[in-house]
Scaffold this motif. Sequence first.
Motif, PDB file in Angstrom:
ATOM      1  N   LEU A 299      -5.052  -0.593  -7.051  1.00 46.24           N
ATOM      2  CA  LEU A 299      -5.654   0.480  -6.271  1.00 46.24           C
ATOM      3  C   LEU A 299      -5.531   1.776  -7.068  1.00 46.24           C
ATOM      4  O   LEU A 299      -4.426   2.228  -7.366  1.00 46.24           O
TER       5      LEU A 299
ATOM      6  N   ASN B  17     -13.878   3.781  -4.040  1.00 46.41           N
ATOM      7  CA  ASN B  17     -13.160   3.742  -2.761  1.00 46.41           C
ATOM      8  C   ASN B  17     -14.074   4.045  -1.586  1.00 46.41           C
ATOM      9  O   ASN B  17     -13.888   3.512  -0.487  1.00 46.41           O
ATOM     10  N   GLU B  18     -15.062   4.898  -1.800  1.00 48.19           N
ATOM     11  CA  GLU B  18     -15.971   5.253  -0.711  1.00 48.19           C
ATOM     12  C   GLU B  18     -16.735   4.037  -0.202  1.00 48.19           C
ATOM     13  O   GLU B  18     -16.982   3.908   1.008  1.00 48.19           O
TER      14      GLU B  18
ATOM     15  N   ASN C  21     -14.187   9.894  -3.035  1.00 48.09           N
ATOM     16  CA  ASN C  21     -13.461   8.700  -3.466  1.00 48.09           C
ATOM     17  C   ASN C  21     -11.957   8.910  -3.424  1.00 48.09           C
ATOM     18  O   ASN C  21     -11.198   7.997  -3.070  1.00 48.09           O
TER      19      ASN C  21
ATOM     20  N   SER D  70     -10.981   8.826   0.229  1.00 44.99           N
ATOM     21  CA  SER D  70     -11.094   7.442   0.692  1.00 44.99           C
ATOM     22  C   SER D  70      -9.939   6.599   0.186  1.00 44.99           C
ATOM     23  O   SER D  70      -9.433   5.728   0.899  1.00 44.99           O
ATOM     24  N   GLY D  71      -9.502   6.859  -1.061  1.00 46.08           N
ATOM     25  CA  GLY D  71      -8.366   6.129  -1.592  1.00 46.08           C
ATOM     26  C   GLY D  71      -7.088   6.387  -0.821  1.00 46.08           C
ATOM     27  O   GLY D  71      -6.305   5.469  -0.555  1.00 46.08           O
TER      28      GLY D  71
ATOM     29  N   ARG E 146      -9.610   6.687  -7.751  1.00 43.89           N
ATOM     30  CA  ARG E 146     -11.058   6.780  -7.575  1.00 43.89           C
ATOM     31  C   ARG E 146     -11.704   5.448  -7.244  1.00 43.89           C
ATOM     32  O   ARG E 146     -12.753   5.400  -6.620  1.00 43.89           O
ATOM     33  N   TYR E 147     -11.098   4.349  -7.639  1.00 46.35           N
ATOM     34  CA  TYR E 147     -11.735   3.045  -7.460  1.00 46.35           C
ATOM     35  C   TYR E 147     -10.671   1.982  -7.200  1.00 46.35           C
ATOM     36  O   TYR E 147      -9.468   2.221  -7.347  1.00 46.35           O
ATOM     37  N   VAL E 148     -11.168   0.801  -6.801  1.00 46.99           N
ATOM     38  CA  VAL E 148     -10.331  -0.381  -6.614  1.00 46.99           C
ATOM     39  C   VAL E 148     -10.765  -1.424  -7.628  1.00 46.99           C
ATOM     40  O   VAL E 148     -11.960  -1.696  -7.785  1.00 46.99           O
TER      41      VAL E 148
ATOM     42  N   THR F   6       0.820  -1.208   0.000  1.00 46.11           N
ATOM     43  CA  THR F   6       0.000   0.000   0.000  1.00 46.11           C
ATOM     44  C   THR F   6       0.857   1.262   0.000  1.00 46.11           C
ATOM     45  O   THR F   6       0.527   2.249  -0.657  1.00 46.11           O
TER      46      THR F   6
ATOM     47  N   ILE G  44      -7.352   4.507   2.488  1.00 42.05           N
ATOM     48  CA  ILE G  44      -7.110   3.073   2.301  1.00 42.05           C
ATOM     49  C   ILE G  44      -5.618   2.789   2.206  1.00 42.05           C
ATOM     50  O   ILE G  44      -5.100   1.812   2.771  1.00 42.05           O
TER      51      ILE G  44
END
Length: 451
Positions: free
Chosen positions: A297, A316-317, A266, A269-270, A300-302, A213, A273
Amino acid sequence: MEDQLIAISEWVQALWAEALLDAGNLILPSRLYQFAILAGCILAAWGLKRIFSPRFRDWMRARDAWPKWQLRALLHLDRRLGLLFFVILTWTATGIMAELTPFPSRRFILTLAATIATAWLLVSVAVRLVRNRFLRQVVTWGLWIYVTLYYLGVADDAGTFLDSVAIEMGKFRLSLLAIVKAVIVMALLFTAVRLFSVAVSGRIRDNEDISPTMRVLLVKIMQITLYGAAFLIGLRVVGLDLTGLAFLSGAIGVGLGFGLQKVVSNLVSGVIILLDKSIKPGDVISIGETFGWINALGGRYVSITTRDGKEYLIPNEDLITGQVVNWTHSNEYVRLDINFGTAYADDPHQVREIAIAAATSAKRVLSVRPPVCHIVGFGDSSVDYVLRFWITDPSAGLTNVRGDVYLALWDAFKDHGISIPFPQREVLMLEGSTLDVAADSGFGGEPTDAG
């Protein structure tokens, strides 16, 4: 505005007068045969391309095992094959003319054409570093035009003309020359940043001392910082005042507050994470009905890839606010349970031993954490058991390992005579009761004649 139009008109008239003078010089006999040689080089280059291009493409198709970047380079070379032949032919003609006559004027046009064509060829090769197709086209044509004007000796005049075409509002002045410079400079800076980012990102991703990460977070921070710096440096290089960005940033802040709430949520949130290390690339997670392993990762998204090959882009939210089952968060051990039943006539001690041995024989079942088998109840027609075992590779699938264990149980029970009961019904006749057998009837429901 009127002054600009007058300046443009004067520049065009001066350029036209100079063009007429140069045209008079071009019709000299020593220049005409040079144009004839250039025309011959163009036709010869076109003919050579028609001959060699199909053969070259057939040769490329046979190189299917080569890396993609090499094949793309060969394809680009095929597209520029005519220009390459023209460069070779014009420089050859220039060399021949240098041997035949000592006067540079007798080969001036050939040398100029060969030099410009060589510059075009070098530009077309260098701009391949620009990944964006539209930006690459803009930079290509811009550099082609610039090198042509430069070798023709009119680059300064063209720059003066482009600088004269400008929009002025108070102290703010934006000329066409500044826009051209901004596009070219930013394209070069973004290309340099991309190359540097790719090299550094590769080293960060290969560093095993940094958590997965944290590697992703470092790469994202580096890219945002470098591209932002390249954008600001590009604006400063062309002389644009950046004080106006303060107002622009305020307007962007208002826009974020109203229209981009989800996008910002998002993005934040990313970052969370990545910082709390709750999930990382390679983890196997379940969110809602989606089960798979994390592929990447994003900001905006996973990206989650499932066993059936589908790739889900989860915002991500949703990972922050919803319930997520991370099968490999703190360790890779995953326990699976399967239920079965045996007949009451079978010894439960023997059944448990056979079930444990059968589960241990499956390939992916761990022996360091031995399987266990427990009685969980006495059913209507069977003694019910639960068999628990551990694996460390949930990304390889759960249904398939359960199927292997069930198959091992079937074989083991068959070898040891253990029966798996199923519901059966028995009819008991009470003493004194009679059984009436209905006669065979036809489709109409009435008894039919035997004869």
